[in-house]
Design a protein around this motif. Structure first.
Motif, PDB file in Angstrom:
ATOM      1  N   LYS A   1       6.784  82.808  28.306  1.00  0.00           N
ATOM      2  CA  LYS A   1       7.362  81.575  28.651  1.00  0.00           C
ATOM      3  C   LYS A   1       8.640  81.617  29.018  1.00  0.00           C
ATOM      4  O   LYS A   1       9.450  82.669  28.700  1.00  0.00           O
ATOM      5  CB  LYS A   1       7.284  80.703  27.385  1.00  0.00           C
ATOM      6  N   PRO A   2       9.382  80.482  29.661  1.00  0.00           N
ATOM      7  CA  PRO A   2      10.717  80.594  29.899  1.00  0.00           C
ATOM      8  C   PRO A   2      11.710  80.670  28.567  1.00  0.00           C
ATOM      9  O   PRO A   2      11.210  80.166  27.645  1.00  0.00           O
ATOM     10  CB  PRO A   2      10.903  79.278  30.739  1.00  0.00           C
ATOM     11  N   PRO A   3      12.903  81.056  28.629  1.00  0.00           N
ATOM     12  CA  PRO A   3      13.701  81.224  27.542  1.00  0.00           C
ATOM     13  C   PRO A   3      14.135  79.356  27.210  1.00  0.00           C
ATOM     14  O   PRO A   3      14.056  78.812  28.088  1.00  0.00           O
ATOM     15  CB  PRO A   3      14.902  81.681  27.997  1.00  0.00           C
ATOM     16  N   PRO A   4      14.494  79.168  26.080  1.00  0.00           N
ATOM     17  CA  PRO A   4      14.955  78.092  25.846  1.00  0.00           C
ATOM     18  C   PRO A   4      16.144  77.149  26.784  1.00  0.00           C
ATOM     19  O   PRO A   4      16.983  78.176  27.254  1.00  0.00           O
ATOM     20  CB  PRO A   4      15.677  77.966  24.507  1.00  0.00           C
ATOM     21  N   ALA A   5      15.623  76.197  27.232  1.00  0.00           N
ATOM     22  CA  ALA A   5      16.638  75.562  28.058  1.00  0.00           C
ATOM     23  C   ALA A   5      18.301  75.386  27.656  1.00  0.00           C
ATOM     24  O   ALA A   5      19.210  75.760  28.563  1.00  0.00           O
ATOM     25  CB  ALA A   5      16.127  74.024  28.458  1.00  0.00           C
ATOM     26  N   ALA A   6      18.330  75.194  26.353  1.00  0.00           N
ATOM     27  CA  ALA A   6      19.793  75.189  25.790  1.00  0.00           C
ATOM     28  C   ALA A   6      20.509  76.513  25.980  1.00  0.00           C
ATOM     29  O   ALA A   6      21.749  76.521  26.091  1.00  0.00           O
ATOM     30  CB  ALA A   6      19.786  74.905  24.454  1.00  0.00           C
ATOM     31  N   GLN A   7      19.779  77.676  26.189  1.00  0.00           N
ATOM     32  CA  GLN A   7      20.286  79.063  26.436  1.00  0.00           C
ATOM     33  C   GLN A   7      20.507  79.550  27.965  1.00  0.00           C
ATOM     34  O   GLN A   7      20.916  80.623  28.150  1.00  0.00           O
ATOM     35  CB  GLN A   7      19.611  79.923  25.846  1.00  0.00           C
ATOM     36  N   THR A   8      20.092  78.555  28.937  1.00  0.00           N
ATOM     37  CA  THR A   8      19.749  78.910  30.165  1.00  0.00           C
ATOM     38  C   THR A   8      20.811  78.138  30.891  1.00  0.00           C
ATOM     39  O   THR A   8      21.273  77.004  30.864  1.00  0.00           O
ATOM     40  CB  THR A   8      18.429  78.591  30.487  1.00  0.00           C
ATOM     41  N   ILE A   9      21.232  78.913  31.935  1.00  0.00           N
ATOM     42  CA  ILE A   9      22.331  78.267  33.236  1.00  0.00           C
ATOM     43  C   ILE A   9      21.814  78.569  34.514  1.00  0.00           C
ATOM     44  O   ILE A   9      21.472  79.805  34.750  1.00  0.00           O
ATOM     45  CB  ILE A   9      23.597  78.542  33.000  1.00  0.00           C
ATOM     46  N   ALA A  10      21.649  77.629  35.513  1.00  0.00           N
ATOM     47  CA  ALA A  10      21.445  77.961  36.853  1.00  0.00           C
ATOM     48  C   ALA A  10      22.516  78.869  37.406  1.00  0.00           C
ATOM     49  O   ALA A  10      23.600  78.782  37.405  1.00  0.00           O
ATOM     50  CB  ALA A  10      21.332  76.644  37.730  1.00  0.00           C
ATOM     51  N   PHE A  11      21.903  79.775  38.379  1.00  0.00           N
ATOM     52  CA  PHE A  11      22.720  80.773  39.054  1.00  0.00           C
ATOM     53  C   PHE A  11      23.802  80.115  39.890  1.00  0.00           C
ATOM     54  O   PHE A  11      24.912  80.639  39.664  1.00  0.00           O
ATOM     55  CB  PHE A  11      22.114  81.695  39.906  1.00  0.00           C
TER      56      PHE A  11
END
Length: 258
Positions: free
Chosen positions: A243-253
């Motif tokens: 699954k994708p990582p948690p959205a809270a830990q993710t930033i768009a390039f």
């Protein structure tokens, strides 16, 4: 065995029953079930000419997830990249990347961007997840013999060579690029270590490709680049959901400052 990484969301435990002894093509196809996967360790080697010789890269390790008769996602650490390796989760046409040494804003750990994923089981150009390709490879077998034990399974070593011409018949997408019709008879040497259940535990291939005009002179007169790929497969049939990582830990390039 239970693997929980949320990838951090990998869940692993042996599940899909071992295929009955027989055809490796059928054995692998039986494994391509949603919610299951296999663990891999891949070693790559590159030859850029007589001066440099063969250079072995650090391995890529991780898991490959299946779904509906195909590879659905991957979660891999490429230890050759960065200072401490880079982890990529690949689903469809999106990648989430984690570099433990990279500084990210606001406590973010992952960077995400669109990019077609390489979703396949293969050694070099020899795809194990495509029945026609694997069958064509096995049809060029010249030697079989009892060999080593991998992943707790005694194996039989199958080896041979397949030409690009033969491979193009089952993988027409490979035609073009640096490989022209004049290179059709160049061969890919291959070895497959296959367990009694028909599953591949190790897959190795070595081949060469023309340097072409773009890289003319780079190979010290050799005129071609050499490649070798060695992949170990284990825990076939493990329960696995990537699954994708948690959205809270993710930033768009595109939101990173460059």
């Amino acid at each position: 065995m239970t693997l929980t990484v949320t990838g951090l969301a990998l869940y692993g435990a042996p599940a899909v029953g071992a295929a009955k002894a027989g055809d490796p093509v059928a054995a692998i196809q039986r494994q391509l079930v949603k919610g299951h996967g296999v663990r891999i360790t891949e070693y790559s080697t590159f030859n850029s000419g007589p001066t440099s010789g063969w250079e072995r890269f650090k391995p890529t390790k991780g898991v490959v997830g299946f779904g509906d008769g195909e590879v659905a996602a991957t979660d891999l650490w490429d230890l050759q990249l960065g200072v401490a390796g880079v982890r990529d989760i690949c689903i469809g046409e999106r990648i989430w990347e984690y570099d433990p040494k990279a500084k990210r804003p606001n406590g973010k750990k992952w960077v995400t961007f669109k990019h077609p994923c390489v979703l396949r089981l293969e050694t070099g150009y020899l795809r194990l997840d495509k029945p026609d390709v694997l069958a064509a490879v096995l049809a060029t077998t010249t030697t079989t013999k009892a060999s080593d034990t991998y992943d707790g399974s005694p194996t039989t070593l199958h080896e041979g060579s397949i030409s690009f011409r033969q491979l193009w018949n089952v993988r027409p997408d490979l035609r073009g690029g640096s490989l022209k019709d004049e290179h059709a008879d160049w061969e890919i040497d291959w070895r497959l270590w296959i367990g009694k259940d028909g599953l591949v535990r190790r897959a190795w291939s070595r081949w060469r490709e023309p340097a072409g005009d773009k890289w003319k002179g780079v190979t010290d007169g050799q005129g071609w680049f050499g490649f070798a790929n060695d992949v170990r497969y284990s825990d076939w049939g493990m329960e696995l959901t990537i699954k994708p990582p948690p959205a809270a830990q993710t930033i768009a390039f595109n939101k990173l400052k460059h």
